[in-house]
Scaffold this motif. Sequence first.
Motif, PDB file in Angstrom:
ATOM      1  N   THR A 207       0.843  -1.193   0.000  1.00  0.00           N
ATOM      2  CA  THR A 207       0.000   0.000   0.000  1.00  0.00           C
ATOM      3  C   THR A 207       0.878   1.242   0.000  1.00  0.00           C
ATOM      4  OG1 THR A 207      -1.673  -1.196   1.272  1.00  0.00           O
ATOM      5  CG2 THR A 207      -1.829   1.202   1.251  1.00  0.00           C
ATOM      6  N   ALA A 208       0.458   2.263  -0.696  1.00  0.00           N
ATOM      7  CA  ALA A 208       1.246   3.489  -0.793  1.00  0.00           C
ATOM      8  C   ALA A 208       1.502   4.088   0.583  1.00  0.00           C
ATOM      9  CB  ALA A 208       0.531   4.500  -1.677  1.00  0.00           C
ATOM     10  N   GLU A 209       2.708   4.628   0.765  1.00  0.00           N
ATOM     11  CA  GLU A 209       3.079   5.264   2.020  1.00  0.00           C
ATOM     12  C   GLU A 209       2.726   6.750   1.953  1.00  0.00           C
ATOM     13  OE1 GLU A 209       7.207   4.630   2.633  1.00  0.00           O
ATOM     14  OE2 GLU A 209       7.068   2.447   2.613  1.00  0.00           O
ATOM     15  N   ILE A 210       1.987   7.222   2.960  1.00  0.00           N
ATOM     16  CA  ILE A 210       1.624   8.636   3.019  1.00  0.00           C
ATOM     17  C   ILE A 210       1.870   9.168   4.416  1.00  0.00           C
ATOM     18  CG2 ILE A 210      -0.133   8.374   1.206  1.00  0.00           C
ATOM     19  CD1 ILE A 210      -2.259   8.433   3.382  1.00  0.00           C
ATOM     20  N   ASP A 211       2.112  10.467   4.494  1.00  0.00           N
ATOM     21  CA  ASP A 211       2.230  11.126   5.785  1.00  0.00           C
ATOM     22  C   ASP A 211       0.835  11.238   6.401  1.00  0.00           C
ATOM     23  OD1 ASP A 211       3.919  13.060   7.651  1.00  0.00           O
ATOM     24  OD2 ASP A 211       2.045  14.093   7.190  1.00  0.00           O
ATOM     25  N   ALA A 212       0.699  10.863   7.663  1.00  0.00           N
ATOM     26  CA  ALA A 212      -0.609  10.817   8.302  1.00  0.00           C
ATOM     27  C   ALA A 212      -1.283  12.191   8.323  1.00  0.00           C
ATOM     28  CB  ALA A 212      -0.484  10.274   9.723  1.00  0.00           C
ATOM     29  N   ASP A 213      -0.522  13.235   8.638  1.00  0.00           N
ATOM     30  CA  ASP A 213      -1.102  14.579   8.704  1.00  0.00           C
ATOM     31  C   ASP A 213      -1.533  15.061   7.325  1.00  0.00           C
ATOM     32  OD1 ASP A 213      -0.758  14.702  11.433  1.00  0.00           O
ATOM     33  OD2 ASP A 213       1.180  15.711  11.322  1.00  0.00           O
ATOM     34  N   GLU A 214      -0.659  14.863   6.330  1.00  0.00           N
ATOM     35  CA  GLU A 214      -1.012  15.253   4.962  1.00  0.00           C
ATOM     36  C   GLU A 214      -2.240  14.495   4.491  1.00  0.00           C
ATOM     37  OE1 GLU A 214       1.979  14.995   2.011  1.00  0.00           O
ATOM     38  OE2 GLU A 214       3.166  16.660   2.790  1.00  0.00           O
ATOM     39  N   GLY A 215      -2.288  13.207   4.815  1.00  0.00           N
ATOM     40  CA  GLY A 215      -3.429  12.391   4.402  1.00  0.00           C
ATOM     41  C   GLY A 215      -4.731  12.899   5.002  1.00  0.00           C
ATOM     42  N   ALA A 216      -4.697  13.236   6.301  1.00  0.00           N
ATOM     43  CA  ALA A 216      -5.900  13.737   6.962  1.00  0.00           C
ATOM     44  C   ALA A 216      -6.341  15.066   6.366  1.00  0.00           C
ATOM     45  CB  ALA A 216      -5.643  13.888   8.460  1.00  0.00           C
ATOM     46  N   GLU A 217      -5.386  15.943   6.069  1.00  0.00           N
ATOM     47  CA  GLU A 217      -5.715  17.247   5.490  1.00  0.00           C
ATOM     48  C   GLU A 217      -6.326  17.088   4.101  1.00  0.00           C
ATOM     49  OE1 GLU A 217      -1.929  19.093   5.661  1.00  0.00           O
ATOM     50  OE2 GLU A 217      -1.938  19.289   7.846  1.00  0.00           O
ATOM     51  N   PHE A 218      -5.710  16.244   3.275  1.00  0.00           N
ATOM     52  CA  PHE A 218      -6.201  16.035   1.915  1.00  0.00           C
ATOM     53  C   PHE A 218      -7.614  15.453   1.938  1.00  0.00           C
ATOM     54  CE2 PHE A 218      -6.872  13.629  -1.946  1.00  0.00           C
ATOM     55  CZ  PHE A 218      -6.370  14.449  -2.941  1.00  0.00           C
ATOM     56  N   VAL A 219      -7.818  14.425   2.746  1.00  0.00           N
ATOM     57  CA  VAL A 219      -9.117  13.766   2.808  1.00  0.00           C
ATOM     58  C   VAL A 219     -10.190  14.721   3.336  1.00  0.00           C
ATOM     59  CG1 VAL A 219     -10.421  11.955   4.004  1.00  0.00           C
ATOM     60  CG2 VAL A 219      -8.215  11.418   2.966  1.00  0.00           C
ATOM     61  N   THR A 220      -9.821  15.556   4.306  1.00  0.00           N
ATOM     62  CA  THR A 220     -10.798  16.495   4.865  1.00  0.00           C
ATOM     63  C   THR A 220     -11.251  17.504   3.823  1.00  0.00           C
ATOM     64  OG1 THR A 220      -9.799  16.263   7.059  1.00  0.00           O
ATOM     65  CG2 THR A 220     -11.232  18.149   6.718  1.00  0.00           C
ATOM     66  N   VAL A 221     -10.319  18.014   3.017  1.00  0.00           N
ATOM     67  CA  VAL A 221     -10.680  18.957   1.960  1.00  0.00           C
ATOM     68  C   VAL A 221     -11.567  18.274   0.923  1.00  0.00           C
ATOM     69  CG1 VAL A 221      -9.781  20.320   0.024  1.00  0.00           C
ATOM     70  CG2 VAL A 221      -8.672  20.447   2.268  1.00  0.00           C
ATOM     71  N   LEU A 222     -11.191  17.071   0.496  1.00  0.00           N
ATOM     72  CA  LEU A 222     -12.009  16.342  -0.468  1.00  0.00           C
ATOM     73  C   LEU A 222     -13.387  16.030   0.121  1.00  0.00           C
ATOM     74  CD1 LEU A 222     -12.400  14.871  -3.147  1.00  0.00           C
ATOM     75  CD2 LEU A 222     -11.180  12.898  -2.179  1.00  0.00           C
ATOM     76  N   ALA A 223     -13.423  15.669   1.390  1.00  0.00           N
ATOM     77  CA  ALA A 223     -14.694  15.366   2.044  1.00  0.00           C
ATOM     78  C   ALA A 223     -15.602  16.596   2.079  1.00  0.00           C
ATOM     79  CB  ALA A 223     -14.450  14.854   3.460  1.00  0.00           C
ATOM     80  N   ALA A 224     -15.021  17.775   2.292  1.00  0.00           N
ATOM     81  CA  ALA A 224     -15.825  19.003   2.293  1.00  0.00           C
ATOM     82  C   ALA A 224     -16.483  19.212   0.932  1.00  0.00           C
ATOM     83  CB  ALA A 224     -14.953  20.202   2.662  1.00  0.00           C
ATOM     84  N   GLY A 225     -15.718  18.960  -0.135  1.00  0.00           N
ATOM     85  CA  GLY A 225     -16.284  19.083  -1.479  1.00  0.00           C
ATOM     86  C   GLY A 225     -17.376  18.067  -1.735  1.00  0.00           C
ATOM     87  N   ILE A 226     -17.174  16.851  -1.222  1.00  0.00           N
ATOM     88  CA  ILE A 226     -18.188  15.801  -1.400  1.00  0.00           C
ATOM     89  C   ILE A 226     -19.460  16.142  -0.633  1.00  0.00           C
ATOM     90  CG2 ILE A 226     -18.723  13.402  -0.816  1.00  0.00           C
ATOM     91  CD1 ILE A 226     -15.781  12.732  -1.371  1.00  0.00           C
ATOM     92  N   ALA A 227     -19.310  16.548   0.622  1.00  0.00           N
ATOM     93  CA  ALA A 227     -20.468  16.814   1.466  1.00  0.00           C
ATOM     94  C   ALA A 227     -21.253  18.037   0.993  1.00  0.00           C
ATOM     95  CB  ALA A 227     -20.025  17.004   2.915  1.00  0.00           C
ATOM     96  N   LEU A 228     -20.527  19.072   0.543  1.00  0.00           N
ATOM     97  CA  LEU A 228     -21.188  20.298   0.098  1.00  0.00           C
ATOM     98  C   LEU A 228     -21.661  20.202  -1.353  1.00  0.00           C
ATOM     99  CD1 LEU A 228     -18.727  22.898   1.675  1.00  0.00           C
ATOM    100  CD2 LEU A 228     -20.999  22.258   2.521  1.00  0.00           C
ATOM    101  N   GLU A 229     -21.220  19.123  -2.040  1.00  0.00           N
ATOM    102  CA  GLU A 229     -21.552  18.915  -3.452  1.00  0.00           C
ATOM    103  C   GLU A 229     -21.160  20.121  -4.306  1.00  0.00           C
ATOM    104  OE1 GLU A 229     -25.341  17.281  -4.384  1.00  0.00           O
ATOM    105  OE2 GLU A 229     -25.447  16.086  -2.551  1.00  0.00           O
ATOM    106  N   THR A 230     -19.962  20.627  -4.042  1.00  0.00           N
ATOM    107  CA  THR A 230     -19.456  21.767  -4.797  1.00  0.00           C
ATOM    108  C   THR A 230     -18.724  21.276  -6.045  1.00  0.00           C
ATOM    109  OG1 THR A 230     -17.315  21.776  -3.661  1.00  0.00           O
ATOM    110  CG2 THR A 230     -19.102  23.026  -2.649  1.00  0.00           C
TER     111      THR A 230
END
Length: 302
Positions: A207-230
């Motif tokens: 599985t790809a190696e990612i930084d935990a903090d970067e991963g959380a930040e990226f997913v949170t931004v993407l999740a905001a777009g998904i939830a707001l349907e922007t």
Amino acid sequence: MAHTSRSKRPGTHASMRRTLRREVPSTVGILADVRDFTAMRRYRSFTFDDHTTYLRQSEQLLKTLATRQLHTTVALFDPEEFAEFCTGTGLDADTPEARSRFTAELTGRGPTVPYTGQPLAELLPRLIDQAVRHATWQYATLLLADLGTCADCGQDIGRSAFDRASRILMRLLEVAGPGTHHLVCSVPGPDEQLLGVLHAHGSATATAEIDADEGAEFVTVLAAGIALETTGGVVLRTSRPGSPDHLHGWRLDHGRLIPLTAGEVFSAYCTDAATGEPLSPEPGVEYCAGFPVTTDDPDIHH
């Protein structure tokens, strides 16, 4: 039982104190820009009157701490947060003690960067970038928390979007395969543009190696777009030894990633966003269509 006294060796206690001092971490708060520096000059006990001199002296302090083998971290000193801290704690803001108390708590209030001897001109941009990312993550997290529960199924909308974004990220990295990956997610928020950046290293066997903090930040931004349907988009750049970089793109539409064509990816990267004028293609880059990103997710919550 007989007690045998031991003579004290000169310097033993001093040596022990020096050893203990090396185990005490240090935090240095830096006023990175002129505006913040000017804001602190209203305090009479803050004796600097020139930002350039202040930065030069700060760098000299960091070098001195490093020569003493002290572990030192650097944080941004925010005058507004400092004033709020002093109000909340009842401290007189116009004292070195208040600044010292506030600086000591910076490690728990926001991002820090370890000082390893790098020039301040190199360290500060990295620190500012981390601070911006941290603020974006906090803002996106609050957006998700405020969405409440789905009227139909009762699920937490923000949590559901976060879980979906996590699965999308894992799928992106899985299909991308081996190589060094650089992902950017851009989503318009109600008050500001949200940007998530992630670096990952993939292999053919793990599985790809990612930084935990970067991963959380990226997913949170993407999740905001998904939830707001922007609207919004995701770009993936993959580098592998001996081959051109591959650039893929997707647009965010009603909570799903829709692959862009190779022509759309080329157009997005080779057009000046401000003027609309064409830009020269980047050497060593292949502009590729986005690939399908499928997950076993239910419909978007409303």
